[in-house]
Design a protein around this motif. Structure first.
Motif, short mmCIF file in Angstrom:
data_model
loop_
_atom_site.label_atom_id
_atom_site.label_comp_id
_atom_site.label_asym_id
_atom_site.label_seq_id
_atom_site.Cartn_x
_atom_site.Cartn_y
_atom_site.Cartn_z
N GLY B 87 0.78 -1.20 -0.01
CA GLY B 87 0.01 0.03 0.09
C GLY B 87 0.83 1.15 -0.01
O GLY B 87 0.48 2.33 0.16
N ARG B 88 2.26 0.82 0.06
CA ARG B 88 2.95 2.47 0.14
C ARG B 88 3.57 2.53 -1.25
O ARG B 88 3.83 1.56 -1.84
N THR B 89 4.00 3.80 -1.58
CA THR B 89 4.83 3.99 -2.81
C THR B 89 6.26 3.46 -2.89
O THR B 89 6.84 3.67 -1.53
N ALA B 90 6.84 3.40 -3.77
CA ALA B 90 8.20 2.92 -4.03
C ALA B 90 9.04 3.99 -3.19
O ALA B 90 9.93 3.83 -2.43
N TYR B 91 8.76 5.24 -3.49
CA TYR B 91 9.45 6.50 -3.06
C TYR B 91 9.43 6.30 -1.25
O TYR B 91 10.48 6.57 -0.85
N ASN B 92 8.40 6.25 -0.96
CA ASN B 92 7.92 6.18 0.49
C ASN B 92 8.54 5.01 1.27
O ASN B 92 9.14 5.13 2.22
N HIS B 93 8.69 3.99 0.69
CA HIS B 93 9.18 2.74 1.19
C HIS B 93 10.77 3.00 1.23
O HIS B 93 11.34 2.66 2.44
N LEU B 94 11.39 3.61 0.06
CA LEU B 94 12.97 3.74 0.17
C LEU B 94 13.26 4.89 1.41
O LEU B 94 14.03 4.63 2.05
N LEU B 95 12.34 5.82 1.47
CA LEU B 95 12.51 6.72 2.28
C LEU B 95 12.36 6.22 3.81
O LEU B 95 13.40 6.67 4.62
N ALA B 96 11.39 5.33 3.99
CA ALA B 96 11.36 4.85 5.49
C ALA B 96 12.73 3.92 5.74
O ALA B 96 13.12 4.00 6.72
N MET B 97 13.01 3.15 4.79
CA MET B 97 14.44 2.33 4.92
C MET B 97 15.64 3.18 5.36
O MET B 97 16.42 2.98 6.05
N ALA B 98 15.55 4.30 4.43
CA ALA B 98 16.77 5.18 4.59
C ALA B 98 16.73 5.87 5.82
O ALA B 98 17.69 6.18 6.49
N GLY B 116 16.40 3.11 -12.41
CA GLY B 116 15.22 3.28 -13.77
C GLY B 116 13.85 3.10 -13.12
O GLY B 116 12.90 2.81 -13.73
N LEU B 117 13.74 3.63 -11.84
CA LEU B 117 12.37 3.56 -11.44
C LEU B 117 11.70 5.01 -11.21
O LEU B 117 10.29 5.14 -10.77
N GLU B 118 12.34 5.86 -11.82
CA GLU B 118 11.75 7.41 -11.68
C GLU B 118 10.17 7.38 -12.15
O GLU B 118 9.47 8.21 -11.61
N SER B 119 9.61 6.59 -13.01
CA SER B 119 8.53 7.01 -13.73
C SER B 119 7.31 6.37 -12.78
O SER B 119 6.07 6.58 -12.60
N VAL B 120 7.74 5.30 -11.84
CA VAL B 120 7.00 4.49 -10.90
C VAL B 120 7.14 4.94 -9.67
O VAL B 120 6.54 4.22 -8.72
N ALA B 121 7.95 5.83 -9.14
CA ALA B 121 8.46 5.95 -7.75
C ALA B 121 7.17 6.38 -6.89
O ALA B 121 7.06 5.99 -5.98
N GLY B 122 6.33 7.09 -7.57
CA GLY B 122 5.30 7.71 -6.90
C GLY B 122 4.13 6.79 -6.79
O GLY B 122 3.17 7.20 -6.35
N LYS B 123 4.19 5.59 -7.44
CA LYS B 123 2.84 4.54 -7.28
C LYS B 123 3.17 3.47 -6.40
O LYS B 123 4.17 3.22 -5.96
N ARG B 124 1.86 3.27 -6.00
CA ARG B 124 1.91 2.01 -4.81
C ARG B 124 2.59 0.82 -5.31
O ARG B 124 2.24 0.27 -6.51
N VAL B 125 3.19 0.16 -4.51
CA VAL B 125 4.08 -1.06 -4.98
C VAL B 125 2.97 -2.25 -5.30
O VAL B 125 3.47 -3.22 -6.07
#
Lengths: 282, 314
Positions: B87-98, B116-125
């Motif tokens: 339910g979390r976006t790729a960007y937020n997942h990485l942000l939480a891990m970081a 190469g995830l720029e185009s989908v980073a804001g989408k839910r995983v």
């Protein structure tokens, strides 16, 4: 896509600390929809039920119905916090999902890879959950007070913000809801299964505690005041309700004693969850 | 550097990893091979402390994983492409891990670009394809710029471009002196990517050697010979104690003597040769031989048995 993989700029990586884990868990909690939904529903339920309770009290006063003496003596703050019982069901769901959502999706493996000692991750989650539910419930109580103002006016009563009992009832609502969400979280961490944990905690609150309290056996009379919700719930009951629900043959807890018993349950369950999670394979 | 010593994991009566000892050295790509259920993933999970060993121990960069103060800076792990909240976006997942390691948003943006995830980073995983999930897992593994990388089936679900990218990535990381351990069922991929291979079968290490050595160890090594005088050649070769199989009227497969000797025998007997081709043992055949007895899920049906082993190799 680039062909270099090392950081383009110096990339400071700092040791894991509890503060950083809290920051991470806060990002996690606020970036899933379940949190937004359950917290919105908590506010709506609290404010909605405050308005309904106020309105129905006004209607009863206006009609010729013999109004129960108890109702007339009701503390005004009990109209404001009347939604607590239903609101707790929602924060229980949030508390469970905060941890079982990670087990269900496999996220827990990422969490424990980043924080391999595990206990800081679970405690961080619990702390962030507690603070978030507490703050949201406080907002919900304030909003409930606002929406009940017109009805309180019609009843010619007001919430006395200088009275200690008012603060116990209103502040206690936020405290109780936040504590119940952590209790649900601990059960979720032990059971690791969303539906199972929700069924256990809501079953406890709605069914088991009620049924045990009504069985006229000495053992149940002695035990039921110490069950989590029966004990903790005393914190948000006014004097009238407290005397009403107290069985003279059973132990009687003061509001703060009751809350202390609830905290004891949370410490016990959360402690077990920490012990078990450290040993288990993720 | 990863050092496993007498590592054992039992689930009830079933032994998933059985007294395994190996070392994964820095500066090269080490491949982890084995049929399904051989214990590869369990071993990888034990390395990063997700599964608790029944016996033995494993150290990463000199310590148990959990004893590192900044584990993500020591080891980057891709254990399961779906170890992410859907339910979390790729960007937020990485942000939480970081956030657990005080890693900057800038680095998060960097690993998103690298993978190469720029185009989908804001989408839910939850809506990610397997390939995008793999890229996200690799991005998370790279966050802390770790000395050691553990990648379980990293090319699973990737398109050919992605496979090539992972190959270049792991070779580049190893060339920088990092330790890279990856598992794969794609033999051809492993032959092109790994320098060193550890083969697991039923929880035991059955080979631990450089790729070339494992291939050379494969019996294979047949020499294909074509000659219009195949029958005469066969007779001459058998006299030299070679094993000969006639595959076509003018084609023989010879084992037991090297190609040079076959040429000499043919010349000595005045036999004309149209072809003399030594064939190398492939990693596939080497692997099949090594694991022939170790495939866990044998089928009763002999045809099913073959299909099962091929399935395990996919």
């Amino acid at each position: 896509m680039t062909t270099t993989f090392a950081p383009a700029t110096p990339n400071p990586v700092r040791p894991v600390s509890f503060g950083r884990v809290l920051g991470s868990e806060w990002i996690k909690l606020r970036t899933v929809r379940a949190t937004v939904w359950t917290l919105s529903i908590t506010v709506l339920v609290m404010a909605g039920l405050a308005a309904l309770t106020g309105w129905s009290t006004v209607l009863m006063r206006e009609s010729d119905i013999e109004v129960d003496a108890i109702l007339l003596d009701m503390h005004p703050a009990s109209i404001v916090n009347g939604g607590w019982f239903f609101a707790q069901l929602v924060v229980i769901i949030l508390g469970v999902l905060t941890v079982t959502g990670e087990y269900a999706t496999g996220m827990i493996r990422s969490t424990f890879a980043a924080v391999p000692r595990r206990s800081p991750a679970l405690l961080g989650k619990a702390a962030v959950l507690f603070a978030t539910v507490f703050a949201t419930s406080a907002v919900a109580v304030a909003l409930s007070w606002l929406v009940s103002l017109p009805f309180l006016g019609q009843l010619d009563i007001s919430v006395d913000l200088a009275s200690a009992e008012t603060w116990r009832l209103l502040g206690g609502t936020a405290l109780y809801l936040a504590t119940m969400s952590v209790l649900a979280f601990a059960v979720g961490a032990l059971v690791r299964h969303s539906a199972g944990a929700i069924a256990i905690v809501i079953g406890l609150v709605l069914v088991i505690e009620t049924v045990l309290a009504s069985i006229p056996l000495r053992i149940f009379e002695l035990v039921s005041p110490f069950l989590p919700s029966s004990a903790g719930g005393r914190l948000l009951m006014d004097e009238v309700s407290l005397s009403f629900v107290s069985n003279p043959d059973a132990p009687v807890l003061t509001p703060w004693q009751g809350y202390a018993v609830l905290v004891g349950w949370v410490v016990l369950l959360l402690g077990s969850a920490l012990l078990v999670t450290r040993r288990r394979d993720a | 550097m990863i050092e496993a010593t007498n590592l054992t994991k039992r689930y009830g009566k079933k032994t998933a990893v059985d007294d395994v000892t190996f070392t994964v050295e820095p500066g090269r790509v080490t491949g982890f091979l084995g049929p399904n259920g051989a214990g590869k993933s369990t071993t990888m999970r034990m390395i990063v402390g997700l599964d608790r060993p029944t016996a033995g121990r494993v150290r990463v960069n000199g310590r148990a994983y959990a004893e590192h103060r900044a584990p993500l800076a020591e080891v980057g792990t891709l254990l399961d492409a779906k170890a992410v909240h859907t339910g979390r976006t790729a960007y937020n997942h990485l942000l939480a891990m970081a956030a657990t390691h005080g890693i900057s948003k800038k680095r998060v943006a960097e690993v998103i670009e690298m993978t190469g995830l720029e185009s989908v980073a804001g989408k839910r995983v939850g809506g990610f394809s397997l390939g995008m999930g793999q890229r996200l897992g690799i991005a998370a593994a790279l966050l802390g710029d770790p000395q050691t990388l553990i990648l379980d089936e990293p090319v699973n679900g990737l398109d050919p471009e992605g496979v090539l990218w992972v190959r270049n990535l792991v070779r580049f990381l190893a060339s920088q002196g990092r330790t890279v351990l990856l598992s794969s069922h794609l033999m051809s991929e492993m032959a092109q990517t790994a320098d060193h291979i550890i083969v697991l079968g039923r929880g035991k290490v059955i080979a631990d050697a450089p790729v070339g050595e494992i291939v050379a160890r494969a019996a294979g090594g047949a020499v294909v010979v074509r000659s219009p005088q195949a029958a005469a050649l066969e007779e001459a070769l058998r006299a030299a104690s070679a094993a000969v199989t006639q595959t076509e009227s003018d084609r023989l497969e010879v084992t037991g003597v090297p190609a040079e000797r076959i040429g000499e025998i043919a010349a000595g007997a005045g036999i004309v040769l149209h072809e003399l081709t030594p064939t190398n043992g492939s990693l596939e055949s080497a692997y099949m031989q090594l694991t022939a007895d170790e495939v866990e899920y044998h089928s009763e049906n002999p045809l099913g048995h073959v299909a099962q082993e091929q399935g395990a190799l996919r």
